[in-house]
Write an enzyme that holds these catalytic residues in place. Structure first.
Site, short mmCIF file in Angstrom:
data_model
loop_
_atom_site.label_atom_id
_atom_site.label_comp_id
_atom_site.label_asym_id
_atom_site.label_seq_id
_atom_site.Cartn_x
_atom_site.Cartn_y
_atom_site.Cartn_z
N LYS A 1 3.07 2.97 -11.47
CA LYS A 1 1.42 2.59 -10.91
C LYS A 1 1.52 0.56 -12.31
O LYS A 1 1.17 0.42 -11.97
CB LYS A 1 0.21 2.98 -10.83
CG LYS A 1 0.46 4.48 -9.61
CD LYS A 1 0.11 3.12 -8.47
CE LYS A 1 0.17 3.52 -6.81
NZ LYS A 1 0.09 3.09 -5.93
N ASN B 1 0.54 -1.58 -0.45
CA ASN B 1 0.19 0.19 -0.47
C ASN B 1 0.73 1.47 -0.20
O ASN B 1 0.26 2.31 -0.94
CB ASN B 1 -0.87 0.02 1.49
CG ASN B 1 -1.72 1.31 1.63
OD1 ASN B 1 -2.36 1.44 0.53
ND2 ASN B 1 -0.92 2.20 2.40
N TYR C 1 4.17 9.29 -10.96
CA TYR C 1 2.87 8.23 -10.56
C TYR C 1 2.39 7.29 -11.61
O TYR C 1 2.12 5.93 -10.91
CB TYR C 1 2.34 9.25 -10.18
CG TYR C 1 1.25 8.20 -8.87
CD1 TYR C 1 1.69 7.89 -7.63
CD2 TYR C 1 -0.17 8.38 -9.20
CE1 TYR C 1 0.70 7.50 -7.20
CE2 TYR C 1 -0.98 8.07 -8.64
CZ TYR C 1 -0.98 7.19 -7.51
OH TYR C 1 -1.54 6.45 -6.47
N VAL D 1 -8.98 8.84 -2.88
CA VAL D 1 -9.88 9.17 -1.14
C VAL D 1 -8.93 10.28 -0.51
O VAL D 1 -7.96 10.90 -0.92
CB VAL D 1 -8.68 7.76 -0.59
CG1 VAL D 1 -9.07 7.17 0.48
CG2 VAL D 1 -8.18 6.35 -1.48
N THR E 1 -6.63 11.57 1.97
CA THR E 1 -5.50 10.76 3.15
C THR E 1 -4.71 12.39 2.57
O THR E 1 -5.00 13.23 1.38
CB THR E 1 -5.41 9.63 2.18
OG1 THR E 1 -4.86 10.03 0.63
CG2 THR E 1 -6.21 8.80 1.87
N1 LIG Z 1 -5.18 8.79 -1.94
C1 LIG Z 1 -6.03 8.45 -3.43
O1 LIG Z 1 -6.66 9.07 -3.95
C2 LIG Z 1 -5.43 7.39 -3.52
C3 LIG Z 1 -5.59 7.26 -5.31
C4 LIG Z 1 -5.11 6.14 -5.59
C5 LIG Z 1 -4.11 5.31 -5.44
N2 LIG Z 1 -4.02 5.80 -3.71
C6 LIG Z 1 -2.91 4.66 -3.24
O2 LIG Z 1 -3.08 4.31 -2.05
C7 LIG Z 1 -2.15 3.96 -1.59
C8 LIG Z 1 -2.01 4.74 0.04
O3 LIG Z 1 -1.91 6.02 -0.66
P1 LIG Z 1 -2.68 7.10 0.51
O4 LIG Z 1 -3.35 7.90 0.28
O5 LIG Z 1 -3.64 6.60 1.35
O6 LIG Z 1 -1.04 7.87 0.99
P2 LIG Z 1 -0.69 8.71 2.10
O7 LIG Z 1 -1.74 9.21 3.03
O8 LIG Z 1 -0.07 9.85 1.79
O9 LIG Z 1 -0.47 7.61 3.14
C9 LIG Z 1 1.86 6.86 2.62
C10 LIG Z 1 1.93 6.22 3.77
O10 LIG Z 1 3.21 5.14 2.84
C11 LIG Z 1 4.06 4.88 3.76
N3 LIG Z 1 5.01 5.92 2.77
C12 LIG Z 1 5.29 6.74 2.47
N4 LIG Z 1 6.29 6.64 1.97
C13 LIG Z 1 6.65 5.52 2.55
C14 LIG Z 1 8.61 4.73 2.31
N5 LIG Z 1 9.26 5.93 1.65
N6 LIG Z 1 9.04 4.50 3.12
C15 LIG Z 1 8.06 3.58 3.60
N7 LIG Z 1 5.99 4.22 3.67
C16 LIG Z 1 6.35 5.11 3.05
C17 LIG Z 1 3.68 6.49 4.49
O11 LIG Z 1 4.15 6.07 5.75
P3 LIG Z 1 5.71 7.15 5.96
O12 LIG Z 1 5.55 8.78 6.26
O13 LIG Z 1 5.72 6.74 8.05
O14 LIG Z 1 6.34 6.08 6.04
C18 LIG Z 1 1.73 6.36 4.84
O15 LIG Z 1 1.66 5.60 6.46
C19 LIG Z 1 -1.10 4.54 -2.69
O16 LIG Z 1 -0.18 3.16 -3.09
C20 LIG Z 1 -1.18 5.20 -3.19
O17 LIG Z 1 -0.18 5.58 -4.63
C21 LIG Z 1 -4.20 6.50 -3.39
#
Ligand SMILES: NC(=O)c1ccc[n+]([C@@H]2O[C@H](COP(=O)([O-])OP(=O)(O)OC[C@H]3O[C@@H](n4cnc5c(N)ncnc54)[C@H](OP(=O)(O)O)[C@@H]3O)[C@@H](O)[C@H]2O)c1
Length: 244
Positions: free
Chosen positions: A151, A80, A147, A180, A182
């Protein structure tokens, strides 16, 4: 009763945190969670590993710790952790940021899936892999070269994994979570309008309440991973099913 095991990356924020909270409600799950930082919580079922997944040498050194030996009822890997990358057009990108986005979003999940398969290939457990993808894997978005490319690479990898492991009892999903609410979305909204033509659309998504909550999406992921037999295809999108 035999325990199940979840290995989850990116558990400290956003979608990953909601996935973690859902699985912590399951008494019979042991969880190993990997992020750079950690959550200030103690739970006998949770082990946190602090690791920058874009540091591939550090990742390789930690692999034995991430995949514990043992017989589990079910073993799940959810890749994730992810980063939006630089939101800028090609011609303005930084070499290090290109490498970081590809390492975190594509290469680290590839390494983790490979190590997962090695660790549990002889296991009798139910074995599931869920790589968190994005609609951006299939749709070129100006300003998101890192990105979209990372992906897309991960999505193709998931498809090949499914071919390689078809007869070996592993299931793999490449799951788009929708949009989402976030920190990743908040980061997208800070882009420079001249670098990201779709900026207004993304600010409207937020102001018009069109984002899903991480909890809604986590529930769907839990449903998918609890009922994999209902989902034939590798590529899935949470917007195409309900969690019943
Ligand atoms: N949000 C959206 O709308 C959306 C849409 C499509 C896909 N996604 C995908 O969903 C997934 C989760 O996204 P999110 O929106 O929840 O992102 P987020 O809120 O930015 O959270 C990202 C998570 O990944 C960890 N992380 C980031 N860089 C890292 C690194 N270098 N090493 C280890 N851990 C790392 C962060 O923890 P730390 O900072 O503690 O490392 C955090 O727990 C991602 O793969 C994203 O591409 C999200």
């Amino acid at each position: 009763m035999k325990k199940s095991l979840l290995i989850l990356t990116g558990h400290t924020k956003g979608l990953g945190k909601a996935i973690l909270e859902g699985f912590l409600l399951q008494e019979n799950f042991q969880i190993l969670a990997v992020s750079r930082s950690g959550l200030d919580m103690r739970n006998d079922n949770l082990t946190q590993v602090n690791l920058d997944l874009s540091d591939l040498e550090a990742l390789e050194a930690k692999l034995p710790e991430i995949f514990p030996a043992g017989e589990f009822k079910k073993v799940i890997l959810i890749n994730n952790a992810g980063w939006i990358g630089e939101v800028k057009p090609v011609g303005k990108l930084e070499p290090r940021a290109i490498a970081k986005a590809m390492s975190l979003n594509t290469v680290a999940p590839m390494i983790l899936v490979d190590a997962f398969v090695k660790a549990y290939s002889d296991s009798k457990s139910e074995r599931l892999i869920c790589n968190i993808s994005s609609g951006a894997a299939r749709k070129p978005m100006p300003g998101w070269a890192e990105y979209c490319s990372s992906k897309a690479g991960l999505e193709m990898y998931s498809k090949v994994v499914a071919e390689d492991l078809r007869e070996k009892g592993f299931r793999v999903f490449s799951l788009a979570p929708g949009i989402v609410d976030t920190e990743m979305q908040a980061e997208i909204r800070t882009a420079n309008p001249s670098d990201f033509p779709a900026l207004e659309r993304f600010t409207d998504f937020k102001s018009e309440g069109m984002l899903s909550t991480p909890q809604e999406v986590a529930e769907k992921i839990f449903y998918l991973l609890s009922n994999p037999e209902l989902f034939n295809d590798v590529v899935q999108d949470v917007r195409n099913f309900e969690a019943h």
